[in-house]
Design an enzyme around this catalytic site. Sequence first.
Site, PDB file in Angstrom:
ATOM      1  N   ARG A  47     122.195  64.573  22.680  1.00 66.30           N
ATOM      2  CA  ARG A  47     122.710  65.924  22.903  1.00 66.30           C
ATOM      3  C   ARG A  47     121.958  66.331  24.240  1.00 66.30           C
ATOM      4  O   ARG A  47     122.765  67.262  25.094  1.00 66.30           O
ATOM      5  CB  ARG A  47     122.575  66.727  21.751  1.00 66.30           C
TER       6      ARG A  47
ATOM      7  N   HIS B 131     123.980  68.018  27.570  1.00 68.95           N
ATOM      8  CA  HIS B 131     123.888  69.392  27.808  1.00 68.95           C
ATOM      9  C   HIS B 131     123.353  69.326  29.368  1.00 68.95           C
ATOM     10  O   HIS B 131     123.665  70.270  30.178  1.00 68.95           O
ATOM     11  CB  HIS B 131     123.262  70.180  26.868  1.00 68.95           C
TER      12      HIS B 131
ATOM     13  N   VAL C 208     126.125  70.676  32.912  1.00 70.36           N
ATOM     14  CA  VAL C 208     125.893  71.759  33.733  1.00 70.36           C
ATOM     15  C   VAL C 208     125.283  71.314  34.977  1.00 70.36           C
ATOM     16  O   VAL C 208     123.880  71.048  34.992  1.00 70.36           O
ATOM     17  CB  VAL C 208     124.942  72.688  32.831  1.00 70.36           C
TER      18      VAL C 208
ATOM     19  N   GLY D 129     125.547  68.853  36.631  1.00 72.05           N
ATOM     20  CA  GLY D 129     125.094  67.182  36.807  1.00 72.05           C
ATOM     21  C   GLY D 129     123.691  67.207  36.154  1.00 72.05           C
ATOM     22  O   GLY D 129     123.152  67.858  35.739  1.00 72.05           O
TER      23      GLY D 129
ATOM     24  N   ASP E 289     120.524  66.466  36.300  1.00 80.63           N
ATOM     25  CA  ASP E 289     119.521  66.759  37.200  1.00 80.63           C
ATOM     26  C   ASP E 289     118.199  67.153  36.641  1.00 80.63           C
ATOM     27  O   ASP E 289     117.324  67.917  37.127  1.00 80.63           O
ATOM     28  CB  ASP E 289     120.006  67.895  38.286  1.00 80.63           C
TER      29      ASP E 289
ATOM     30  N   ASN F 151     122.122  76.765  24.278  1.00 81.51           N
ATOM     31  CA  ASN F 151     121.049  76.001  24.184  1.00 81.51           C
ATOM     32  C   ASN F 151     119.872  76.422  23.346  1.00 81.51           C
ATOM     33  O   ASN F 151     119.299  75.727  22.678  1.00 81.51           O
ATOM     34  CB  ASN F 151     120.485  75.698  25.523  1.00 81.51           C
TER      35      ASN F 151
ATOM     36  N   HIS G 261     129.023  62.872  17.723  1.00 82.00           N
ATOM     37  CA  HIS G 261     128.727  63.548  16.341  1.00 82.00           C
ATOM     38  C   HIS G 261     128.758  62.763  14.983  1.00 82.00           C
ATOM     39  O   HIS G 261     128.737  63.050  14.036  1.00 82.00           O
ATOM     40  CB  HIS G 261     129.820  64.533  16.270  1.00 82.00           C
TER      41      HIS G 261
HETATM   42  C1  HEM Z   1     133.582  68.175  22.693  1.00 78.06           C
HETATM   43  C2  HEM Z   1     132.688  69.180  22.855  1.00 78.06           C
HETATM   44  C3  HEM Z   1     131.554  69.326  21.965  1.00 78.06           C
HETATM   45  C4  HEM Z   1     131.279  70.415  21.474  1.00 78.06           C
HETATM   46  C5  HEM Z   1     132.144  71.801  21.158  1.00 78.06           C
HETATM   47  C6  HEM Z   1     129.731  70.074  20.740  1.00 78.06           C
HETATM   48  C7  HEM Z   1     129.467  71.068  19.744  1.00 78.06           C
HETATM   49  C8  HEM Z   1     128.206  70.789  19.287  1.00 78.06           C
HETATM   50  C9  HEM Z   1     127.586  71.879  18.345  1.00 78.06           C
HETATM   51  C10 HEM Z   1     127.730  73.295  17.958  1.00 78.06           C
HETATM   52  C11 HEM Z   1     126.468  71.225  17.801  1.00 78.06           C
HETATM   53  C12 HEM Z   1     125.620  71.988  16.576  1.00 78.06           C
HETATM   54  C13 HEM Z   1     124.372  72.532  17.383  1.00 78.06           C
HETATM   55  C14 HEM Z   1     123.558  73.541  16.558  1.00 78.06           C
HETATM   56  O1  HEM Z   1     123.371  73.333  15.315  1.00 78.06           O
HETATM   57  O2  HEM Z   1     123.025  74.455  16.955  1.00 78.06           O
HETATM   58  C15 HEM Z   1     126.418  69.940  18.071  1.00 78.06           C
HETATM   59  C16 HEM Z   1     125.317  68.998  17.839  1.00 78.06           C
HETATM   60  C17 HEM Z   1     125.448  67.571  18.351  1.00 78.06           C
HETATM   61  N1  HEM Z   1     126.152  67.250  19.439  1.00 78.06           N
HETATM   62 FE1  HEM Z   1     127.940  67.997  20.179  1.00 78.06          FE
HETATM   63  N2  HEM Z   1     129.463  68.956  20.982  1.00 78.06           N
HETATM   64  C18 HEM Z   1     130.266  68.442  21.834  1.00 78.06           C
HETATM   65  C19 HEM Z   1     130.372  67.217  22.395  1.00 78.06           C
HETATM   66  C20 HEM Z   1     129.090  66.217  22.411  1.00 78.06           C
HETATM   67  C21 HEM Z   1     128.951  64.956  23.257  1.00 78.06           C
HETATM   68  C22 HEM Z   1     129.703  64.703  24.193  1.00 78.06           C
HETATM   69  C23 HEM Z   1     127.740  64.475  22.498  1.00 78.06           C
HETATM   70  C24 HEM Z   1     126.927  63.272  23.087  1.00 78.06           C
HETATM   71  C25 HEM Z   1     127.704  62.160  23.593  1.00 78.06           C
HETATM   72  C26 HEM Z   1     127.441  65.273  21.445  1.00 78.06           C
HETATM   73  C27 HEM Z   1     126.170  65.036  20.696  1.00 78.06           C
HETATM   74  C28 HEM Z   1     125.765  65.793  19.663  1.00 78.06           C
HETATM   75  C29 HEM Z   1     124.734  65.391  18.813  1.00 78.06           C
HETATM   76  C30 HEM Z   1     123.983  64.079  18.815  1.00 78.06           C
HETATM   77  C31 HEM Z   1     124.291  66.614  18.130  1.00 78.06           C
HETATM   78  C32 HEM Z   1     123.533  66.629  16.875  1.00 78.06           C
HETATM   79  C33 HEM Z   1     122.187  67.216  17.416  1.00 78.06           C
HETATM   80  C34 HEM Z   1     120.832  67.352  16.707  1.00 78.06           C
HETATM   81  O3  HEM Z   1     120.833  66.982  15.509  1.00 78.06           O
HETATM   82  O4  HEM Z   1     119.924  67.764  17.111  1.00 78.06           O
HETATM   83  N3  HEM Z   1     128.138  66.498  21.483  1.00 78.06           N
HETATM   84  N4  HEM Z   1     127.268  69.776  18.981  1.00 78.06           N
END
Ligand code: HEM
Length: 331
Positions: free
Chosen positions: A63, A67, A71, A73, A75, A92, A192
């Site tokens: 993640r 992130h 934002v 690129g 970097d 973040n 996810h």
């Molecule tokens: C489509 C748009 C996306 C949205 C709206 C989104 C939103 C979120 C949110 C709200 C969380 C939980 C954050 C928290 O608990 O504070 C999360 C976790 C996560 N996201 Fe996304 N995400 C998106 C795309 C992505 C992409 C593109 C990736 C990677 C390729 C990704 C990988 C992850 C991972 C691995 C977690 C778990 C992180 C952890 O356990 O520390 N997400 N995401």
Amino acid sequence: MKIMSMKKGYCLIMTTFMLFLVARSQLTTDFYKTTCPNLLGVVRKQMINAIKTEMRMAASLLRLHFHDCFVNGCDASILLDGTDSEKSAPPNQNSVRGYEVVDQIKSSVESSCSGVVSCADILAIAARDAVLLSGGPSWKVLLGRRDALLPATQSTVNGALPAPTEALDSIISKFDAVGLNLTDVVSLSGGHTIGLARCATFSNRLFDSNGTAAADSTMDASMASDLQSFCPVNGDGNRTTAIDRNSTDLFDSHYFQNLLNGKGLFSSDQILVSGDVAAVTTTKSLVQSYSNNFPLFSADFANSMIKMGNISPLTGSSGEIRKSCRSVNSS
Ligand code: HEM
Ligand SMILES: *[C@@H]1O[C@H](CO)[C@@H](O)[C@H](O)[C@H]1NC(C)=O
Ligand SMILES: *[C@@H]1O[C@H](CO)[C@@H](O)[C@H](O)[C@H]1NC(C)=O
Ligand SMILES: *[C@@H]1O[C@H](CO)[C@@H](O)[C@H](O)[C@H]1NC(C)=O
Ligand SMILES: *[C@@H]1O[C@H](CO)[C@@H](O)[C@H](O)[C@H]1NC(C)=O
């Protein structure tokens, strides 16, 4: 007349060639071949250690790269400490994690090859290793990014990163803004398949604004009632639960099967199949394909990660190679 049109033709060819150069990434897989030949091994070793200590770190590092890249690129701007920094922006703060692991990798890299490897490249390699070590695909990571001299502003962060409550069309435009298409939206959402999320990020789907239990109609009823008990109104919004409830630590196709069963956690997940815009025809059919074809998901995910890693890198003499990932070098 003849000279004019020749000039025009020449200009057109040159412009096309220059556009090609810009569009084509200047990153290469062997960028550190002579300056840091053991780089990949050093990062892999640190990632194995970090994941041994806490499996969730794989998800957190994946993640972090996402992130960073969305934002301004890829970097490493998200790594800079400071008040008003990118890492303190709402999407973040108290959410993105893994900064200490990045420090650990960086210090280990510095001790074998000092001052040559960027923090942005470390994030890209760590994200690839995170996926591979969770049972997902591998890919050749393109390298040669340099580190930003400034964090992005908070409004840039908010404008670039999709929110979990965001509408499908709006998520698609944010991906489009960084050169990613519908296939990338769906395959990368498959990130996810690992990791955890805080109650605060999906409780909007569980309760009315007055606090009455009222689940989003697109959520499976038994999952909704589990989550209503797990994340009560006025409870701890930081409490975490699995995003993919079948196999939290495993990079697999369950995330997509869950969506087809109304078991997506975020609204932004579930709308890939239940959204009410035209694009849902395409996103839903991709979800269906990935749900029963792990090799296809793996191949598309790897391709999309390479595309995401190519978002506006700093190269050549832009930016710098940071000594510490948390601060710019002092001049
Ligand atoms: C489509 C748009 C996306 C949205 C709206 C989104 C939103 C979120 C949110 C709200 C969380 C939980 C954050 C928290 O608990 O504070 C999360 C976790 C996560 N996201 Fe996304 N995400 C998106 C795309 C992505 C992409 C593109 C990736 C990677 C390729 C990704 C990988 C992850 C991972 C691995 C977690 C778990 C992180 C952890 O356990 O520390 N997400 N995401
Ligand atoms: C998205 O781009 C990839 C190339 O990276 C391409 O293979 C795929 O067909 C595109 N998807 C859509 C929906 O246009
Ligand atoms: C809460 O609001 C909903 C409408 O949003 C309404 O149907 C419900 O009766 C309200 N509940 C209470 C306890 O006020
Ligand atoms: C989560 O924890 C942080 C840091 O301890 C705190 O500042 C924040 O208010 C908490 N957020 C929620 C939603 O409870
Ligand atoms: C996922 O987990 C649920 C609940 O444990 C179970 O009913 C379902 O069959 C599982 N799905 C898959 C594809 O393993």
